[in-house]
Design an enzyme around this catalytic site. Structure first.
Site, PDB file in Angstrom:
ATOM      1  N   ASP A 199      -4.511  -0.661  -7.275  1.00 33.49           N
ATOM      2  CA  ASP A 199      -5.279  -1.088  -6.417  1.00 33.49           C
ATOM      3  C   ASP A 199      -6.735  -0.572  -6.324  1.00 33.49           C
ATOM      4  O   ASP A 199      -6.079   1.113  -6.226  1.00 33.49           O
ATOM      5  CB  ASP A 199      -5.026  -2.666  -6.247  1.00 33.49           C
ATOM      6  CG  ASP A 199      -3.687  -3.222  -6.667  1.00 33.49           C
ATOM      7  OD1 ASP A 199      -3.773  -3.514  -7.509  1.00 33.49           O
ATOM      8  OD2 ASP A 199      -3.277  -4.185  -5.879  1.00 33.49           O
ATOM      9  N   TYR A 253       6.414   3.261  -2.304  1.00 36.78           N
ATOM     10  CA  TYR A 253       5.026   3.413  -1.078  1.00 36.78           C
ATOM     11  C   TYR A 253       4.955   2.495   0.731  1.00 36.78           C
ATOM     12  O   TYR A 253       6.208   2.239   0.851  1.00 36.78           O
ATOM     13  CB  TYR A 253       4.135   2.033  -1.893  1.00 36.78           C
ATOM     14  CG  TYR A 253       3.977   1.665  -2.812  1.00 36.78           C
ATOM     15  CD1 TYR A 253       2.687   1.409  -2.775  1.00 36.78           C
ATOM     16  CD2 TYR A 253       4.719   1.651  -3.738  1.00 36.78           C
ATOM     17  CE1 TYR A 253       2.213   1.370  -4.817  1.00 36.78           C
ATOM     18  CE2 TYR A 253       3.513   1.412  -5.667  1.00 36.78           C
ATOM     19  CZ  TYR A 253       2.430   1.740  -5.896  1.00 36.78           C
ATOM     20  OH  TYR A 253       2.388   1.053  -6.912  1.00 36.78           O
TER      21      TYR A 253
END
Length: 261
Positions: free
Chosen positions: A51, A108
């Site tokens: 993103d 992540y």
């Protein structure tokens, strides 16, 4: 000849990895630099998307080059690329290898701090919060690998063929002062804004506005919360990408300031 390229980037100024018109993106900057250095148009395919304002400690893309270069490609690329993108390795691979589809695990890390810190600005998410219930937040994180369907924690679940994710591990770590948090999660795949949505739910649990039972019920019933509040993007890092034939350690790691337990 196909090559995998191992990079890392600070995504603070970018509108994500994916190339799109009218906005600054990592893919577009990388393709322009490669085309300038190799003096031929170069198109790349990344291991996934990030993103806007999200970082990558480790990221891979592949490219096909007809003629081998006869100079130090790493040196020239890193010289021409901006300071917030670094190339670590260029690896020749077999022609059928695919940076996105061959990845078997992605990891992540989400970093958060609860006090104003100019040295963490843009690199960790700042939330002015006090007295979070870390034990309940840790319990919530620990139940994630027990479930496979993450439809509840996705902004647009219907755009996917399915919403199944093989979450292999998930944990929340907190520093001794209780003012730095690190949420780590590994899976074969992730859905749109899935990690930021989960982090937002963990914060609600920490503040006492969401119970553990309610959190787990979303996973059991695949019911989307009435109000989805994704956590800020700047604390999120794609930190590890693994392939059956390639498993490199990251060359950079933001976790050093977050000595947690």
């Amino acid at each position: 000849m196909r090559y995998f390229v191992h990079i890392g980037y600070n995504g603070q100024k970018y509108n994500g990895w994916q190339k799109q018109p009218g906005v600054l993106n990592v893919q577009g900057v990388v393709e322009l630099a490669l085309s300038q250095v190799l003096k031929t148009p170069v198109f790349v395919i990344g291991c996934g998307r990030t993103d806007a304002h999200v970082h990558a400690s480790q990221f891979f893309f592949h490219m096909d080059i007809e003629q081998k270069w006869d100079f130090d490609l790493l040196f020239r690329l890193n010289k021409i690329l901006p300071h917030n993108i670094a190339v670590f390795d260029v690896i020749p691979v077999e022609a059928q290898r695919h940076a996105r589809f061959d990845a078997v695990q992605r990891s992540y890390d989400y970093f958060l701090h609860t006090y104003k810190n100019p040295f963490l600005n843009g690199l960790s998410s700042y939330y002015l919060l006090r007295d979070l219930d870390f034990d309940k937040m840790k319990q919530a994180a620990s139940i994630l690998p027990g479930y496979k369907d993450y439809r509840a924690f996705c902004t647009s679940p219907d755009k996917y063929e399915h919403t199944l994710c093989n979450v292999m591990s998930a944990s929340l770590l907190v520093d001794p002062n209780g003012d730095k948090l690190r949420f780590s999660i590994s899976s074969n795949r992730f859905l749109g804004k899935m990690i930021r949505i989960i982090m937002g739910q963990l914060l609600k649990i920490g503040k006492g506005v969401l119970s553990l039972d309610e959190f787990e019920n979303y996973l059991i019933t695949n019911t989307t919360p009435e109000l989805i509040t994704p956590a800020h993007p700047e604390g999120l890092y794609l930190s590890k990408v693994s392939y059956p034939y390639l498993n490199l350690p990251p060359r950079t790691d933001f976790a050093a300031p977050f000595i947690l337990s």
